[in-house]
Design a protein around this motif. Structure first.
Motif, mmCIF file in Angstrom:
data_model
loop_
_atom_site.group_PDB
_atom_site.id
_atom_site.type_symbol
_atom_site.label_atom_id
_atom_site.label_comp_id
_atom_site.label_asym_id
_atom_site.label_seq_id
_atom_site.Cartn_x
_atom_site.Cartn_y
_atom_site.Cartn_z
ATOM 1 N N ASP A 28 34.212 101.568 29.446
ATOM 2 C CA ASP A 28 32.890 102.124 29.188
ATOM 3 C C ASP A 28 32.632 102.222 27.686
ATOM 4 N N ALA A 205 28.330 102.065 31.936
ATOM 5 C CA ALA A 205 28.271 100.839 32.734
ATOM 6 C C ALA A 205 27.208 100.940 33.822
ATOM 7 N N TYR A 206 26.993 102.137 34.365
ATOM 8 C CA TYR A 206 25.959 102.339 35.375
ATOM 9 C C TYR A 206 24.573 102.270 34.747
ATOM 10 N N ARG A 209 23.803 98.484 33.934
ATOM 11 C CA ARG A 209 24.369 97.538 34.887
ATOM 12 C C ARG A 209 23.525 96.276 35.040
ATOM 13 N N TRP A 213 24.806 91.120 33.716
ATOM 14 C CA TRP A 213 24.911 89.834 34.398
ATOM 15 C C TRP A 213 24.697 88.713 33.389
#
Length: 386
Positions: A28, A205-206, A209, A213
């Motif tokens: 994180d 990270a949440y 998110r 990608w």
């Protein structure tokens, strides 16, 4: 042999849990530079919501995390994939181009890209609600006239995890409006939202998110599209339309559709009826009322349609086009009669379009100039960054 297997003792479980927590914390922390880069683009319209319907992580960050002096002076621009910038990079979207035009004129006013891929005016309702307690200087919302014609089907509304906090942030008058519209989140969704809020505040990270990608144009579930984009970018496949899903070279439509390639029927614009769909229109009136309750000026702007595209591939006849233009005029006249501020769609050059309505980088700049002219006349320039 089973006697030789390691035993799950409490000390071992504690050590494993501590190691897992430490690994998550380190990973994180390594994402801190990624989050800083996202925040650096936020005020200049170059931060987008994650791809996907009902994804509003960027809008949530803009409303709740931007320092109040900057947020109160900001212009929010909400809309569909046209404004979101499908097919172009972050700094080539309409909001980013609006911000660039403002900077060239010496105006440092923040600009937020609050659009959603697959979105529309209904998806701006959570944004307008949050403005009741976290106001902006102005909200611009994109619409396309044919989406408000009668005879359409309306899928159930989805409320994303990042839209829920915005729906819950309204003032008392807005809460009554949402109750009347049956948009008040259920108890179960409120519990889910509270848990998601804990994860958002404590886990980087949440929070980011949707921006982890490798291809910011598609979701992980669309991995085949990402692989095709990569193959086309590497020259393994032709650098033009592949399967109607992407335009690798950001080519104007006449160059993208060539050598006999024909767009799929999804590119056809169909006017399903000649009357205004009352259910769809209610989203516009509710949006206007929510913004009025927040004392935030709301401007609807019409995005243009590529009529030469419709003609070239025989998707629409001249009679169909005439019906479409007549319906557009009727809808806009009604919106104005109901007290809504509406900007008509500008005339864009032929090479401004990727397809039936999505814009090339040059098209986004032309659309941005259209919006910038309005903003220059409506708002005093901000000469310092708040």
């Amino acid at each position: 042999m089973s006697g030789d297997a390691p035993r799950w003792t409490w000390p071992r479980i504690v050590r494993l849990a501590a190691f897992t927590a430490l690994t998550i914390a380190v990973l994180d922390a390594l994402l801190a530079p990624v989050e800083r880069r996202l925040e650096a683009r936020l005020l200049d319209g170059a931060l987008r919501n994650a791809p996907g319907i009902a994804a509003a992580d960027g809008s949530r960050r803009m409303i709740f995390s931007t320092p109040e002096p900057a947020r109160r002076e900001a212009v929010g621009i909400a809309g569909s994939s046209i404004t979101y910038g499908a097919g172009v990079s972050d700094d080539e979207t309409v909001p980013a181009c609006v911000a660039a035009a403002m900077r060239r004129s010496g105006d440092l006013r923040p600009v937020f890209n609050m659009s959603q891929a697959g979105g529309g005016p209904r998806d701006a309702l959570p944004v307008a609600t949050a403005l009741g307690t976290h106001p902006l200087r102005m909200l611009l919302v994109e619409f396309q006239g044919h989406n408000f014609a009668s005879g359409q089907t309306h899928p159930p509304d989805e409320i994303g995890d990042d839209e829920l906090p915005m729906l819950l942030a309204g003032n008392a008058a807005q809460e009554r409006m949402l109750d009347a519209a049956r948009m008040t989140p259920s108890f179960q969704r409120r519990v889910e939202g509270a848990l998601a809020e804990v994860a958002t505040r404590s886990w980087r990270a949440y929070r980011i998110r949707g921006h982890l990608w490798i291809d910011d144009q598609f979701q992980p579930m669309h991995v085949a599209w990402t692989l095709r984009r990569g193959a086309a970018a590497a020259g393994i496949l032709p650098r033009r339309f592949q399967g109607q899903s992407t335009n690798i070279g950001k080519l104007p439509w006449r160059l993208a559709y060539r050598d006999g390639q024909v767009p799929s029927a999804v590119q056809r614009i169909t006017l399903t009826g000649s009357e205004v769909d009352e259910e769809a229109y209610r989203s516009l009136t509710l949006l206007a009322r929510l913004a009025r309750s927040a004392s935030v000026p709301l401007v609807f702007y019409e995005s243009p349609v590529n009529l030469p595209f419709q003609r070239a591939f025989h998707f629409m006849s001249e009679e169909d086009i005439a019906r479409l233009q007549a319906f557009r005029a009727t809808l806009i006249a009604r919106m104005r009669a109901d007290g809504m501020e509406v900007l008509d769609a500008p005339d864009l050059p032929d090479d401004a379009y990727l397809d039936r309505s999505h814009l090339t980088p040059s098209g986004a700049r032309a659309m941005a100039e259209h919006l910038h002219r309005y903003l220059s006349a409506a708002l005093p320039p901000l000469r310092h960054r708040p």
